[in-house]
Design an enzyme around this catalytic site. Structure first.
Site, mmCIF file in Angstrom:
data_model
loop_
_atom_site.group_PDB
_atom_site.id
_atom_site.type_symbol
_atom_site.label_atom_id
_atom_site.label_comp_id
_atom_site.label_asym_id
_atom_site.label_seq_id
_atom_site.Cartn_x
_atom_site.Cartn_y
_atom_site.Cartn_z
ATOM 1 C CE LYS A 113 -3.978 -0.379 2.525
ATOM 2 N NZ LYS A 113 -4.672 -0.535 3.748
HETATM 3 C C1 E4P Z 1 -8.150 -0.534 4.155
HETATM 4 O O1 E4P Z 1 -7.347 -0.715 3.487
HETATM 5 C C2 E4P Z 1 -8.431 0.749 5.041
HETATM 6 O O2 E4P Z 1 -6.970 1.196 5.303
HETATM 7 C C3 E4P Z 1 -9.318 1.067 5.801
HETATM 8 O O3 E4P Z 1 -10.544 0.303 5.157
HETATM 9 C C4 E4P Z 1 -9.572 2.269 6.517
HETATM 10 O O4 E4P Z 1 -10.825 2.210 7.214
HETATM 11 P P1 E4P Z 1 -11.160 3.420 8.336
HETATM 12 O O5 E4P Z 1 -11.443 4.719 7.470
HETATM 13 O O6 E4P Z 1 -12.336 2.775 8.881
HETATM 14 O O7 E4P Z 1 -10.055 3.710 9.127
#
Ligand code: E4P
Length: 294
Positions: A113
């Protein structure tokens, strides 16, 4: 067992392998998992250690993260597991790429990521050319998704995910699900090399509507996945309608996918805020004198 008409791949969004095991037990399948610095900071083992007053050194926290994703790999060897690089406003593409290359060796099914920022896109462009799999995170707009498409042109199917964050748009009164619908429509005119991974899911309605829209992948927090499993894994019915309540619509824009990625306006304040939060949650885990790995 997986519902027969479920085309979307379902991932768990979390940093606790116990939840992964529980999800597999409950659903009978799991197609992958996404992690991020905040989720790793909530891992029960990490919490216990912090409660004892012991922070991690930089090497220790990376070993810990590696241990978590190695356990996840054991549980989902055929799925995809997303591992996030450390990045703050000052982190350059070289530093992101260096971390990403190392993390990519941790397990055989990693997607790395990178943030959907200028530096993150630069790193991703080079990572994809080097054959790595990437997941572009903190995406909040159709234009950012167009830049992801352009920066990773030539990638193989399955190599690139883009993660639009819907819950964080909802939190400030905008209809996050519109961004999913808009990106899917825009990508329908492309060559299909980027898969849409619906992220920041907060409830079952988000989940069902994303399935209805035909998102390629969705990552779901354990509580929502459990609710879905306990209800018998319902699928959206033919007449399913998403109730956006009073959320402000986000209009579709006609965007040419054939431009160079640097020509798109990729700025978004939620991307900046998201990076701040991820880096600060990560830094909370590390002894003060050792903070910042990039
Ligand atoms: C996943 O890849 C993301 O980092 C995650 O869904 C973020 O979620 P949040 O907005 O609830 O922190």
């Amino acid at each position: 067992m997986r519902p027969q008409n479920l085309k979307t791949r379902v991932f768990l969004d979390g940093g606790n392998p116990e939840e992964t095991s529980e999800s597999i037990k409950l659903l009978g399948f799991l197609d992958g998992q996404t992690t991020n610095p905040t989720l790793i900071s909530k891992n029960p083992e990490a919490r216990k250690r912090l409660e004892r007053g012991e922070k991690f050194s930089v090497d220790e926290i990376l070993d810990f993260y590696r241990g978590v994703v190695t356990t996840l790999y054991g549980l989902i060897p055929k799925g995809s597991i997303s591992i996030e690089v450390y990045s703050d406003a000052a982190t350059k593409a070289d530093a992101m790429l260096r971390q990403g290359k190392e993390m990519f060796t941790w397990i055989k099914n990693a997607h790395i990521k990178f943030p959907t920022t200028r530096e993150g896109l630069k790193a991703a462009e080079r990572a994809v050319r080097a054959g790595m799999r990437v997941n572009m995170t903190l995406c909040f707009s159709q234009e950012q998704a167009a830049a992801v498409y352009a920066a990773t042109r030539g990638a193989k199917k399955g190599q690139v995910f883009v993660s639009p964050f819907i819950g964080r748009l909802d939190d400030r009164g905008e209809n996050g699900m519109d961004v999913i619908a808009n990106i899917l429509s825009m990508y329908a005119q492309g060559d299909g090399h980027v898969e849409v991974l619906t992220a920041s899911v907060r409830n079952l309605d988000h989940f069902l509507y994303a399935l209805k829209l035909g998102t390629d992948i969705i990552t779901v927090p354990y509580e929502v996945l459990r609710t879905w499993g306990e209800k018998g894994m319902p699928m959206p019915e033919d007449g399913y309608r998403y109730d956006a309540k009073s959320l402000q619509p986000i209009a579709y824009r006609v965007i040419d996918l054939n431009r160079h990625w640097e020509e798109y306006d990729i700025r978004h304040d939620l991307t900046d805020k998201g990076m701040e939060k991820f880096s600060s949650d990560w830094n909370q885990l590390i002894t003060t004198e050792q903070r910042k790995i990039a």
